[in-house]
Scaffold this motif. Sequence first.
Motif, PDB file in Angstrom:
ATOM      1  N   GLU A 937       0.247  -1.496   0.031  1.00 22.41           N
ATOM      2  CA  GLU A 937      -0.079   0.047   0.380  1.00 22.41           C
ATOM      3  C   GLU A 937       0.576   1.796   0.020  1.00 22.41           C
ATOM      4  O   GLU A 937       0.782   2.344  -0.681  1.00 22.41           O
ATOM      5  CB  GLU A 937      -1.086  -0.013   1.427  1.00 22.41           C
ATOM      6  CG  GLU A 937      -1.819  -0.936   1.153  1.00 22.41           C
ATOM      7  CD  GLU A 937      -2.784  -1.285   0.205  1.00 22.41           C
ATOM      8  OE1 GLU A 937      -3.247   0.007  -0.366  1.00 22.41           O
ATOM      9  OE2 GLU A 937      -3.303  -2.013  -1.031  1.00 22.41           O
ATOM     10  N   ASN A 941       1.008   3.800  -2.894  1.00 22.57           N
ATOM     11  CA  ASN A 941       0.626   4.970  -3.291  1.00 22.57           C
ATOM     12  C   ASN A 941       1.297   5.435  -3.545  1.00 22.57           C
ATOM     13  O   ASN A 941       1.663   7.458  -4.069  1.00 22.57           O
ATOM     14  CB  ASN A 941       0.099   5.082  -1.286  1.00 22.57           C
ATOM     15  CG  ASN A 941      -0.535   6.681  -1.899  1.00 22.57           C
ATOM     16  OD1 ASN A 941      -1.974   6.060  -2.034  1.00 22.57           O
ATOM     17  ND2 ASN A 941      -0.222   7.750  -0.427  1.00 22.57           N
ATOM     18  N   HIS A 945       0.907   8.750  -6.378  1.00 22.60           N
ATOM     19  CA  HIS A 945       0.379   9.734  -6.196  1.00 22.60           C
ATOM     20  C   HIS A 945       1.200  10.538  -5.648  1.00 22.60           C
ATOM     21  O   HIS A 945       1.350  11.956  -5.811  1.00 22.60           O
ATOM     22  CB  HIS A 945      -0.516  10.382  -5.092  1.00 22.60           C
ATOM     23  CG  HIS A 945      -2.298   8.393  -4.901  1.00 22.60           C
ATOM     24  ND1 HIS A 945      -2.685   9.065  -6.020  1.00 22.60           N
ATOM     25  CD2 HIS A 945      -2.119   7.837  -4.621  1.00 22.60           C
ATOM     26  CE1 HIS A 945      -3.427   8.399  -6.110  1.00 22.60           C
ATOM     27  NE2 HIS A 945      -3.042   7.488  -5.611  1.00 22.60           N
ATOM     28  N   GLN A 982      -4.198  14.442  -2.105  1.00 24.70           N
ATOM     29  CA  GLN A 982      -5.065  13.341  -1.303  1.00 24.70           C
ATOM     30  C   GLN A 982      -6.457  14.537  -0.970  1.00 24.70           C
ATOM     31  O   GLN A 982      -5.891  15.156  -0.190  1.00 24.70           O
ATOM     32  CB  GLN A 982      -4.569  11.932  -0.335  1.00 24.70           C
ATOM     33  CG  GLN A 982      -5.514  11.007   0.271  1.00 24.70           C
ATOM     34  CD  GLN A 982      -5.747   9.831  -1.119  1.00 24.70           C
ATOM     35  OE1 GLN A 982      -5.183   9.935  -1.260  1.00 24.70           O
ATOM     36  NE2 GLN A 982      -6.693   9.956  -1.163  1.00 24.70           N
ATOM     37  N   SER A 988      -9.925   6.970   2.556  1.00 19.62           N
ATOM     38  CA  SER A 988      -8.881   6.167   1.388  1.00 19.62           C
ATOM     39  C   SER A 988      -9.079   5.272   1.984  1.00 19.62           C
ATOM     40  O   SER A 988      -8.630   4.897   3.152  1.00 19.62           O
ATOM     41  CB  SER A 988      -7.449   7.091   1.639  1.00 19.62           C
ATOM     42  OG  SER A 988      -6.560   6.065   1.053  1.00 19.62           O
ATOM     43  N   GLY A 990      -6.977   2.748   1.043  1.00 14.72           N
ATOM     44  CA  GLY A 990      -5.357   2.756   1.696  1.00 14.72           C
ATOM     45  C   GLY A 990      -4.951   2.386   3.000  1.00 14.72           C
ATOM     46  O   GLY A 990      -4.260   1.856   3.450  1.00 14.72           O
TER      47      GLY A 990
END
Length: 1021
Positions: A937, A941, A945, A982, A988, A990
């Motif tokens: 994760e 992630n 991002h 985010q 979220s 994750g």
Amino acid sequence: MIKPLLFIFLIFLSFGVQAQDLSLPVPDTLKVSNIAQKQGLSQLNVLQFDFDENGYLWAGTEDGLNRFNGYEMTTFTQNYLDGDGLTDDHIRGLFYSEDTLWLGTNTHSLQAYIPSQDKFLHFKDDDIIAADPSLSYAHGVYEINQKFLLVSTLKNCLLINRSSGEIFAVSLPDTSVNDYVVSTFKHSENKIWLGTYFNGIVELDLDSKKITNLPHFDILDNNPVHAFQQRKTDGILIGTQKGLFMYSFSSEDLKENKQLGSEAGVRCFFDWNEEFYLLGATNGLMFLNKSSLEFKPVFLAGLNNQKHSPVEILQIKKDPSGGIWMGSQGKGLFYYHPARQKFTPKRITLPDEPEKEYISIFNFLREGNDLWMTTTFGYVKHNLDADTYELYRTDRLGYTLVKDEQEQIWGGGFDQGLEKYNRNKDVFEEVTPLTGIPDRDVAEIIPLSKDSMWVSTWSSGIFSVDPATLESQPVQINGKDLHRSRASFKGPDGTLWLGADDGLYRLCKGKTTKYDHDPSNSQSLSNNRVFSITQDKNQNLWIGTAKGLNKLDLQTDRITRYLEQPGLPNDFIYGVLTDNNDDVWVSTNRGLSKLDHESETFTNFTEQDGLQNNEFNGKAAYKDSLGYLYFGGMNGFNVFHADSIPVNQHVGKTIIENVELFGNPIAQNLIYTDTLSFDYDENVITFNFASLNFLLPEKNRYRFKMLGFDKDWRPVTKERTTTYTNLNPGTYTFLVQGSNSDLLWGDPDRLFLTIRAPWYATTYFKILLLMGTLLLITSVFFIRYNRKKAENLRLQKMVEGRTAELRKSNQDLGEAMNLAKEQKDNIAFLMEELNHRVKNNLQLIASLLEIQKESITDELAKNNLEAAQNRLFTIATIHDLLNDKRPGENFKLDLFISTLANELVDFMDASVNLEFHLVPLEVHKKCITPLGIIINELVTNTLKHAFPDNKENKKITISLSQEGSYATLKYHDNGIGFQSNQEKAEDSLGLNLIENLALQLKGSMKIKEEQGTSITIKFEC
């Protein structure tokens, strides 16, 4: 030169008779010891006696058999209660040979005693003896030859074969009278002449065993023939009750010796020396000249000079030491030994004057063949050749006598002054008034030179006198007058020694040294009163005092004392002399003593040895130029040469005679016993012993030791007994050694002793105890062994049962294991199939998601599909890792994180730098799946991002550390940060997933914005 040599030779001859010679002299008087009731003799008629191989004297009397050891008699008397004892104690005949004492008894015929067995043998009941009552009356036992003994009986003789014991009875020719044999003579090998009581001399033929008359001896009928003596010349002497007869073998003539007469019967002969026989007669002893057959009476006197009245001597015999024994009728035994009288006492005999039997002597001076002496009556001159004495009477006590360098004789004494001998007038003239000496008591005269002599007075000191002018001058010693200086000695180096009542003085080269008595110093003079001084060859000065003999070592100036002790019977020393052997002689109040310079032991002599008296006088000690020693005393004087003193060289056996237990004699024949045993509590043991030396037995000495107890010999003693107590159990050897009267030592006798241990300390008991202990241990061992064996059998049966059960169980287990293995193989196959299908399904899903993603235009949906695709990749990776691990094996987390992160970056085709700070850490497999999803994760992630617009220098840093039981995973990227990329963090998926997985790991998660995004997860795994 010839005349002086001849003169010395004559002097030597005059004293040559003193040379040691133990041959028997022929004196008028024999000094003897009398052994009678005082010594325990059972009766005084000693009819026959003999000696055994040990040295004991055996004597038969009319009241018992006696054994003598030199001190006392042991008596065997008639014993009616014991049939093995002596059955008749009237012993008429006695003969010893080879451990057998043959006895002729008055009424019980022949008997024998075996000393080694302490046993009597009796022959009265022998068939031959029992057949004739007259054979029971024995009168004597005689040795015929090596084969036969002859026993004289009434009317008969008994011949005893000594080897076979066979007995023959032989009748005398005339049995009408009660005749019997009283003497024997070996005429030839098989012809024995027998002297009888009534029928003169008869002949025994040993071959025919018959006795016949000898007619040429008929003159001797009714005249008891007591003795025969073989002469060197033709013939024999025959001693009878009525005188002495001579018989010639060649002429067969029998003659009577008229000189003796018929009133004196001859009882026995003894071959005395080369010239004389000694005859025992009914009227006393006589010497018989072998050549002239002339008689010389001889008397017997005791040691104190008391004479015995004429004694009828029945038998004379010599012992092994050379001593002469005489058995008598009614007076017991007499013993004479030539070595008894070691000295010959001399006494001044002056006819008509003075009226005194003995004259006391104080000083000597030898001049040529004259011996001058000072006495209580004046001066005496003794001519050694003529053996005459001449008195120069003063009626005053003469005390000193000397000769100066001018051959002038000077004398002095008490109330006598200084006197000078006038040779021309043959008188002593007093010169005291001419000298001016105020004292007429002269104690010593000391010639110093031709011009001077010192005269020592009793009360006025010493004066120096000129012998020529008689002028005198007083002499002071240490600045004062020296009184009572009675002794002097001039040493070889010129040193003058003076002895007075206050000590010893040494005058040498103008220096005076005094030696006196110091009670606190044992190396000082033993007493201040000095009586005599002399010097030996070893630079020792000897000083006699009123309390001890002193030796002054002139090299070390050290004094050694000799006081009264077991060796020195008296320490009042009157005179001191050294002989030519360098031994020291001293005169005392108890005789003379000789100190051996090598062994430092004393030999003592008394009046018994021939001294004039036991008491001697001061100053009466003198040594002449020939080495003769002179000692004077109360009853005369002795003169001798040290080498001429007879010495008894024979040393008899020392025998342990008796052993007492608690004071009671043990019942054993100790003389012939060498081993004794006692119990441990029999611990007071007394030993009695004797040295069989008959000459002056009171001078015999003893020493003993107990091997195993004593380390060395006990001190020499005159005692004949000693007691040991509390001997520990063990083995011992008692040794005792005896000397004769001249201190010559013999071989020791020994007795082996065993002290038995108590029963609890004996070897047998210890062995038994050991065996019992071993038996007990063995029994215990066997009991335990049997119990163990039974237990082992029980266990064996149990084991066999269990083994059978286990065997069955193993068989079942084997079958189960085979089944399990089969099932495991099936499971493994199924798991492999399952894993393969899971992997295929995951790949299939991932492929479907990839197809689906390509067909969707919506970016959000596409992103979600991509995220699901990444998660499937991570799950597949974890599945592969888990599939490679064995059950129970831990995972290396550091290696897992780095591998997974790199594979995710490669999978997403991202150009990102990965930096790891990982500590080695192993975790359980249950933690791998959550941690793998968390890493997935975080990386996914970041790659989606954190780096928009193709940012350069993209970097992800993963750290792993451990503190205690907790691990910390820190993830950091240098992207744009969490808030910028985010919009809805709370929704979220994750982050929620990461947070839930951290909680699953019993941990927590923290997010921090710091030049990118930092996420810290702390967990316990």
